[in-house]
Write a protein that holds these residues in place. Sequence first.
Motif, short mmCIF file in Angstrom:
data_model
loop_
_atom_site.label_atom_id
_atom_site.label_comp_id
_atom_site.label_asym_id
_atom_site.label_seq_id
_atom_site.Cartn_x
_atom_site.Cartn_y
_atom_site.Cartn_z
N ALA A 203 0.82 -1.21 0.00
CA ALA A 203 0.00 0.00 0.00
C ALA A 203 0.86 1.26 0.00
N THR A 204 1.94 1.25 0.78
CA THR A 204 2.82 2.43 0.82
C THR A 204 3.55 2.65 -0.51
N SER A 205 3.71 1.60 -1.31
CA SER A 205 4.38 1.77 -2.60
C SER A 205 3.59 2.71 -3.51
N PHE A 206 2.26 2.72 -3.39
CA PHE A 206 1.45 3.65 -4.20
C PHE A 206 1.70 5.09 -3.79
N LEU A 207 1.91 5.31 -2.48
CA LEU A 207 2.23 6.66 -2.02
C LEU A 207 3.56 7.14 -2.59
N LYS A 208 4.55 6.25 -2.58
CA LYS A 208 5.87 6.63 -3.09
C LYS A 208 5.82 6.96 -4.57
N ASN A 209 4.95 6.28 -5.30
CA ASN A 209 4.83 6.53 -6.74
C ASN A 209 3.90 7.69 -7.06
N GLY A 210 3.22 8.24 -6.03
CA GLY A 210 2.31 9.36 -6.26
C GLY A 210 0.94 8.96 -6.77
#
Length: 325
Positions: A203-210
């Motif tokens: 889930a946090t990977s989506f935040l890192k990718n914007g």
Amino acid sequence: MTKQKLFLFSFVIFFCIFIPKKIFADSHNYEEIIKIIQQDLKTLEKAVYSNSQNEILNESITELDQSSEEVLTRHLLKLSEIEKQFQELTNRFEEINFKLDKLSNRLSKVQSDNQMRFQQLETLSVSENNNKKISSSSDKKKILPGSSEPQDLGAISYKDTETDNQEQEIQSIDTTGSVVTETFVSEEKILPDTNPDKQYDFATSFLKNGDYNMAERAFREFVNTNPDHKLAGNAQYWYAETFRIRQLFTDAASAYLEGYQKYPKSEKAPINLLKLGVSLVQIGEKDQGCLMITGVKQQYPEANQSVLQKAKYEEKKFECSKDKS
């Protein structure tokens, strides 16, 4: 020039010393000799003058060469600086293009998401119209339960429920099942079938990718699937952050409030309470927001110093202390 004059002067002296005395005895030869000496002196002066001119030209040429080399070095330095500035501009231009591409991708995803929601609303409206048509085409002689005009649940009498006809009940159950099925299909799971820690990282990977739309769905699914996990409070906080980043302050405030109520002892609880107060102020609820901002230090005195300092800054920014006085 001084060396050449000395050379000329020494030559004249040498010539005068070594002239034979017999020549000076003869008066006729004396005049001729003087003429010859004058001609030789003129030729020597011309030679010396030409040599001096050549030396001057050589000196001027060397000076010009040195000055031209200095000018060339200056121009080369300026050209190198211009090249560096051009490279920096190209790098900035590429960064701006990259950000524009990301923004266009986000806009396209938002448009597709809105289009899906509109389609769902259209299907829901169509199903409701079908329900109304089915209820209107039923038996008009006797009103079956649920087919009359809308009314309060407390107004339905016991006699209205007494009927042997089951047709209307079956139809209402079928239509309700179709609506539930459509809602269930729209809530598609996106988290991988693995342990909660890896799901949280996913889930946090989506935040890192914007990709904040997918991050919203992923964190919401994580909280619903793992409400008692140690990372559930963090996931609820990041779920609220996806709204704040997109400037959806009303949704952010509700998400922060849910995190404050469900996970008051989470690692993100102090910053969650602070962001809740800021979101409330931004949607017009300044009094409630200031209470939340000033309550960070009271409820979490051992919180991180950066959070406490941020709370003081927001309190001064929104003039919460003046409102108290």
